[in-house]
Design a protein around this motif. Structure first.
Motif, PDB file in Angstrom:
ATOM      1  N   ARG A  21       0.885  -1.162   0.015  1.00  0.00           N
ATOM      2  CA  ARG A  21       0.022  -0.012   0.078  1.00  0.00           C
ATOM      3  C   ARG A  21       0.911   1.251   0.000  1.00  0.00           C
ATOM      4  O   ARG A  21       2.206   1.365   0.215  1.00  0.00           O
ATOM      5  N   ASP A  52      -3.521   4.831  -0.845  1.00  0.00           N
ATOM      6  CA  ASP A  52      -4.315   5.049   0.042  1.00  0.00           C
ATOM      7  C   ASP A  52      -4.337   6.313   0.946  1.00  0.00           C
ATOM      8  O   ASP A  52      -5.577   6.623   1.332  1.00  0.00           O
ATOM      9  N   LEU A  53      -3.341   6.858   0.825  1.00  0.00           N
ATOM     10  CA  LEU A  53      -3.443   8.108   1.628  1.00  0.00           C
ATOM     11  C   LEU A  53      -2.382   9.117   1.032  1.00  0.00           C
ATOM     12  O   LEU A  53      -1.254   8.901   0.481  1.00  0.00           O
ATOM     13  N   SER A  81     -12.451   3.851  -5.901  1.00  0.00           N
ATOM     14  CA  SER A  81     -11.288   3.838  -4.912  1.00  0.00           C
ATOM     15  C   SER A  81     -11.087   5.258  -4.491  1.00  0.00           C
ATOM     16  O   SER A  81     -10.815   6.282  -5.288  1.00  0.00           O
ATOM     17  N   ARG A  82     -11.309   5.596  -3.128  1.00  0.00           N
ATOM     18  CA  ARG A  82     -11.385   6.768  -2.567  1.00  0.00           C
ATOM     19  C   ARG A  82     -10.115   7.060  -1.604  1.00  0.00           C
ATOM     20  O   ARG A  82      -9.894   6.235  -0.798  1.00  0.00           O
ATOM     21  N   VAL A  84      -7.567   8.781   0.935  1.00  0.00           N
ATOM     22  CA  VAL A  84      -7.679   9.686   2.344  1.00  0.00           C
ATOM     23  C   VAL A  84      -6.465  10.734   1.870  1.00  0.00           C
ATOM     24  O   VAL A  84      -5.553  10.458   1.905  1.00  0.00           O
ATOM     25  N   TYR A 107     -12.153  11.590  -3.023  1.00  0.00           N
ATOM     26  CA  TYR A 107     -11.157  11.494  -1.719  1.00  0.00           C
ATOM     27  C   TYR A 107     -11.921  11.905  -0.528  1.00  0.00           C
ATOM     28  O   TYR A 107     -13.037  12.214  -0.709  1.00  0.00           O
ATOM     29  N   ARG A 108     -11.372  11.402   0.511  1.00  0.00           N
ATOM     30  CA  ARG A 108     -12.091  11.801   1.941  1.00  0.00           C
ATOM     31  C   ARG A 108     -10.969  12.512   2.318  1.00  0.00           C
ATOM     32  O   ARG A 108     -10.031  12.328   2.720  1.00  0.00           O
ATOM     33  N   LEU A 121      -9.002   3.941   8.548  1.00  0.00           N
ATOM     34  CA  LEU A 121      -8.625   4.047   7.192  1.00  0.00           C
ATOM     35  C   LEU A 121      -7.009   4.057   7.138  1.00  0.00           C
ATOM     36  O   LEU A 121      -6.465   3.547   6.216  1.00  0.00           O
ATOM     37  N   TYR A 122      -6.620   4.639   8.335  1.00  0.00           N
ATOM     38  CA  TYR A 122      -5.228   4.651   8.038  1.00  0.00           C
ATOM     39  C   TYR A 122      -4.630   3.239   8.547  1.00  0.00           C
ATOM     40  O   TYR A 122      -3.729   2.598   7.999  1.00  0.00           O
ATOM     41  N   SER A 124      -5.933   0.390   7.466  1.00  0.00           N
ATOM     42  CA  SER A 124      -5.792  -0.165   6.226  1.00  0.00           C
ATOM     43  C   SER A 124      -4.505  -0.437   5.623  1.00  0.00           C
ATOM     44  O   SER A 124      -4.287  -1.126   4.729  1.00  0.00           O
TER      45      SER A 124
END
Length: 284
Positions: A21, A52-53, A81-82, A84, A107-108, A121-122, A124
């Motif tokens: 990731r 992811d981030l 896929s969103r 963070v 995005y979130r 979510l972190y 993940s």
């Protein structure tokens, strides 16, 4: 000036862990192109699919202006896929304004000053904690501490003066990625512009107890390399375009500093202002 600096010393720093990731720490102009050159087309696709981030430290253009291209490309690859996105509140407003011409960016957003350290979510990403730290730069500027489940800790300063809060939050870091915009002897300029000198950045790493300090964000006055001096050691190294290194091999970069100085001897002499090739080296 910011665009030139971003092109030469890109602000994107990709971190990977065992599950492949990915995290981006700041996304300056040209980030997507840099990733394409370093990773190749297939590597770029793989990283963006598993991105992811994204952490944006502050709202100066050389730290965030490449963000929209990264988000658009990821959206094209993974529409559902969103990612963070952690950053200052002004970033959310900026993206909101851009949504008129770029609708549907997925995005979130998590405001850095409200970022909970254990957001699911972190986790993940395999992160136990993500801690944002206010730093000494423009308003709403942050560093970040990433603690991974396998035990490593990485600290990223963003742009800042030496910051005691970052030292406290990052104690015992495996790697500190710290800005070193100005060379030693330019302390007044660094203080005025709220940046750090090389010596100050290295001192922060020592105070933090960081195993390794990776210096970045060098002024555009250094066209190839920053000025090295006797404060550098095997626990200090410099970031450069295209650098890819596992955390456990970062100390090896420090041992290469004498070779780097030899390769760029002409540029180094020009920085010293003597107009001749300089016989310079660092003993490690």
């Amino acid at each position: 000036a910011a665009a030139a600096a971003a092109a030469e010393f890109d602000e994107a720093n990709a971190l990977r862990h065992a599950e492949a990731r990915h995290v981006l720490l700041d996304v300056g102009e040209g980030t997507l192109g840099q990733m394409h050159r370093v990773l190749g087309p297939q590597g770029l696709v793989q990283v963006l699919r598993n991105l992811d981030l994204i952490f944006i430290s502050h709202m100066h253009a050389d730290h965030h202006v490449g963000l929209v291209r990264v988000l658009l490309y990821k959206q094209r690859l993974c529409p559902r896929s969103r990612v963070v996105l952690v950053g200052p509140e002004a970033l959310a407003r900026w993206l909101g304004e851009l949504s008129v011409s770029h609708p549907g960016l997925n995005y979130r957003f998590v405001a850095a000053h409200e970022s909970p350290p254990t957001l699911p979510l972190y986790q993940s990403l395999g992160l136990q904690r993500l801690t944002t730290v206010p730093v000494v730069h423009c308003p709403d500027s942050y560093g970040v501490v990433l603690d991974h489940a396998v035990g490593w800790r990485v600290v990223y300063s963003g742009d800042t003066r030496p910051c005691s809060g970052l030292v406290q939050a990052g104690r015992g870091a495996d790697v500190l990625i710290h800005e070193a915009t100005f060379e030693d002897g330019m302390e007044a300029e660094a203080a005025q512009k709220l940046h750090s000198t090389t010596r100050e950045a290295i001192a922060i790493g020592q105070a933090m107890g960081a195993s390794h300090t990776l210096l970045t964000h060098f002024s555009q006055r250094y066209p190839k390399i920053p000025v090295f001096d006797d404060t550098f050691s095997a626990s200090t190294s410099v970031a450069f375009d295209g650098l890819v290194a596992p955390l456990n091999l970062l100390p090896a970069i420090g041992t290469c500093l004498p070779a780097i100085q030899t390769i760029f001897a002409q540029e180094y002499a020009a920085l010293q202002g003597d107009g001749e090739l300089a016989d310079v080296h660092v003993s490690l």
